[in-house]
Scaffold this motif. Structure first.
Motif, short mmCIF file in Angstrom:
data_model
loop_
_atom_site.label_atom_id
_atom_site.label_comp_id
_atom_site.label_asym_id
_atom_site.label_seq_id
_atom_site.Cartn_x
_atom_site.Cartn_y
_atom_site.Cartn_z
N PHE A 14 0.86 -1.21 0.00
CA PHE A 14 0.09 -0.05 -0.17
C PHE A 14 0.83 1.37 0.18
CE2 PHE A 14 -2.63 -3.22 2.04
CZ PHE A 14 -3.70 -3.14 1.05
N GLN A 15 2.01 1.11 -0.20
CA GLN A 15 2.91 2.20 -0.25
C GLN A 15 2.82 3.20 -1.04
OE1 GLN A 15 7.08 1.39 -0.45
NE2 GLN A 15 7.91 2.96 0.69
N GLU A 16 2.34 2.60 -2.30
CA GLU A 16 2.24 3.63 -3.47
C GLU A 16 1.10 4.38 -3.00
OE1 GLU A 16 1.08 2.01 -7.48
OE2 GLU A 16 3.26 1.80 -7.49
N ALA A 17 0.02 3.86 -2.56
CA ALA A 17 -1.14 4.80 -2.48
C ALA A 17 -0.87 5.79 -1.23
CB ALA A 17 -2.12 3.85 -1.81
N GLN A 18 0.18 5.69 -0.55
CA GLN A 18 0.31 6.50 0.56
C GLN A 18 1.16 7.97 0.05
OE1 GLN A 18 2.13 3.97 3.51
NE2 GLN A 18 0.00 3.17 4.35
N ASN A 19 2.28 7.50 -0.81
CA ASN A 19 2.99 8.42 -1.24
C ASN A 19 2.55 9.16 -2.75
OD1 ASN A 19 4.05 6.63 -3.01
ND2 ASN A 19 6.01 6.19 -1.81
N GLU A 20 1.22 9.04 -2.85
CA GLU A 20 0.74 9.44 -3.91
C GLU A 20 1.00 11.18 -4.22
OE1 GLU A 20 -3.71 9.97 -5.69
OE2 GLU A 20 -3.43 8.53 -3.92
N LEU A 21 1.05 11.40 -5.34
CA LEU A 21 1.53 12.81 -5.53
C LEU A 21 0.20 13.40 -5.65
CD1 LEU A 21 4.11 12.15 -8.56
CD2 LEU A 21 4.50 13.21 -6.28
N VAL A 22 0.32 14.93 -5.67
CA VAL A 22 -0.76 15.60 -5.35
C VAL A 22 -1.67 15.67 -6.80
CG1 VAL A 22 -1.63 17.87 -4.61
CG2 VAL A 22 0.95 17.03 -4.48
N GLY A 23 -0.97 15.41 -7.81
CA GLY A 23 -1.58 15.58 -9.12
C GLY A 23 -2.37 14.61 -9.48
N GLY A 24 -2.39 14.04 -10.77
CA GLY A 24 -3.26 13.00 -11.39
C GLY A 24 -3.34 11.77 -10.47
N ASP A 25 -4.39 11.19 -10.39
CA ASP A 25 -4.85 9.98 -9.67
C ASP A 25 -3.73 8.83 -10.27
OD1 ASP A 25 -6.50 11.23 -8.21
OD2 ASP A 25 -8.02 10.87 -9.67
N GLU A 99 7.62 20.66 -10.03
CA GLU A 99 6.72 20.80 -8.83
C GLU A 99 6.21 19.57 -8.23
OE1 GLU A 99 6.65 23.99 -7.68
OE2 GLU A 99 8.29 24.45 -9.35
N GLN A 100 6.50 18.51 -8.66
CA GLN A 100 5.99 17.28 -8.02
C GLN A 100 4.21 17.27 -8.06
OE1 GLN A 100 8.00 16.42 -4.42
NE2 GLN A 100 9.77 15.99 -5.63
N ILE A 101 3.70 17.96 -9.24
CA ILE A 101 2.36 17.86 -9.23
C ILE A 101 2.14 16.43 -10.00
CG2 ILE A 101 0.43 18.68 -10.41
CD1 ILE A 101 2.02 21.57 -9.95
N VAL A 102 2.80 16.14 -10.99
CA VAL A 102 2.45 14.88 -11.48
C VAL A 102 3.69 14.03 -11.79
CG1 VAL A 102 1.25 13.97 -13.68
CG2 VAL A 102 0.75 16.06 -13.05
N ASP A 103 3.55 12.64 -11.51
CA ASP A 103 4.64 11.81 -11.93
C ASP A 103 4.98 11.80 -13.23
OD1 ASP A 103 6.58 10.28 -10.70
OD2 ASP A 103 5.32 8.46 -10.93
N ALA A 104 6.35 11.74 -13.74
CA ALA A 104 6.84 12.14 -14.98
C ALA A 104 6.07 10.88 -15.91
CB ALA A 104 8.27 11.92 -15.18
N GLN A 105 6.01 9.74 -15.44
CA GLN A 105 5.49 8.68 -16.25
C GLN A 105 3.91 8.62 -16.55
OE1 GLN A 105 6.85 5.59 -13.85
NE2 GLN A 105 4.93 5.46 -12.52
#
Lengths: 112, 248
Positions: A14-25, A99-105
């Motif tokens: 569940f780590q991925e869900a926790q450090n989710e970035l602010v931007g896109g889901d 700005e870490q709004i969205v992940d590059a991928q």
């Protein structure tokens, strides 16, 4: 002996869900498109940013760092879209990642 | 240890061999190091590392000849050299790693000729563009490109128009007319993206694929590895108002 010791589970699913970035889901893409206008002018649209974002502030920062004008368009189908003047695709992508709004991928850049 | 030092400065390769012999001879009484004595003695001599590398690469025949001339203490060092890159067959013949590797690959290719023919690259002809008036671009060889990637022109067209954010139609004589000014590199980029998403198999990268509709999903089916995968539908997304607004 617990399961963890048996298999040496070291990662948290569940780590991925926790450090989710602010931007896109997770799994949804942010589309950066370009449209040609008259002459050599063009328009960049950023679609798919999460509604949680404060669009006004993001736009303000974008306009300042890219030195261009832009506005926010509410679209029925595509949600809130940021429009920027000129071909800013590469710049917007860099901005969103830095700005870490969205992940590059999760960014898809369209157009030629 | 004072003995080898004058020999170190000598440039000739043969001297290097001899020096190693004396070095190992000097090192073995100090500390018993069995097979690797020759190799381990080198660092203690203070040799530059470049020298050491070159020796490893040197063909074994050379060192074998040199070792053959010498005897006794040098045998251990020769064994250490062999471990680095050669294989001694039961018949006593020696093979180098490089020759063995290339031989293995040659045999593999000979026995299974189709093992590598699968990933041959897809070659496309360059798109030919021409300007139609001042605001439109004609894409002349679109149909032949579609044929070579085995996709329907309609599908390619809808993808291109969505990507470029414009409109366009097939005019007569199999030419595509797109609104807007585009250059060959632009179209090339779009085609490349189309091929990576809709033509190449995601698994084996072969272009031997088919698109099939299945319960409203578009699937890409690979003819080489039989894998199937759903691909995203083409959507142009948000289209901003460009140009004159219609009167209401």
């Amino acid at each position: 002996m617990s399961l963890e010791q048996d298999f040496g589970v070291t990662f948290d699913p569940f780590q991925e869900a926790q450090n989710e970035l602010v931007g896109g889901d997770v799994g949804s893409y942010v589309h950066i498109r370009i449209q040609q206008r008259n002459g050599r002018k063009s328009l960049t649209t950023v679609q798919g940013l999460t509604p949680k974002l404060n669009f006004k502030r993001v736009l303000k920062a974008l306009k300042k760092s890219l030195a261009c004008n832009g506005n926010i368009v509410e679209d029925e189908e595509n949600g809130t879209v940021i429009q920027l003047q000129g071909d800013q695709r590469a710049h917007v992508q860099e901005f969103l990642v830095n700005e870490q709004i969205v992940d590059a991928q999760n960014i898809k850049v369209h157009g030629f | 240890m004072s003995e080898p030092v004058p020999e170190l400065s000598l440039p000739a390769k043969k001297k290097g061999k001899k020096k190693r012999k004396t070095g190992s001879a000097a090192a073995t009484p100090a500390a018993d190091e069995a097979d690797t004595a020759g190799n381990d003695a080198m660092p203690s001599l203070g040799l530059p590392s470049k020298r050491k590398k070159r020796r490893k690469k040197k063909p074994s025949a050379d060192s074998e000849a040199a070792d053959g001339a010498d005897n006794g203490a040098d045998d251990g060092a020769a064994g250490g050299d062999k471990d680095q890159g050669t294989f001694v067959a039961a018949t006593g013949e020696e093979y180098e790693y490089g020759t063995l590797l290339s031989r293995a690959f040659a045999t593999m290719r000979k026995l299974n000729p189709n093992i590598e023919s699968g990933n041959k690259q897809l070659q496309l002809e360059a798109p030919v563009l021409m300007r139609v008036g001042t605001k439109k671009t004609g894409f002349v060889n679109m149909l032949s490109i579609c044929e070579s990637i085995n996709r329907s022109p309609q599908h390619v067209l809808s993808f291109m128009l969505a990507e470029l954010g414009t409109t366009g139609t097939f005019s007569g004589n199999g030419r595509l007319t797109i609104k807007g000014r585009f250059q060959v590199k632009h179209i090339e980029n779009v085609l490349r993206r189309y091929i990576t998403t809709y033509v190449l198999c995601f698994n084996c990268k072969s272009s031997n694929t088919q698109l099939a509709k299945e319960q409203r999903l578009t699937m890409i089916e690979c003819g080489s590895c039989q894998s199937r995968r759903a691909v995203s539908t083409i959507s142009s997304g948000f289209q901003a108002q460009v140009g004159r607004r219609r009167k209401r």
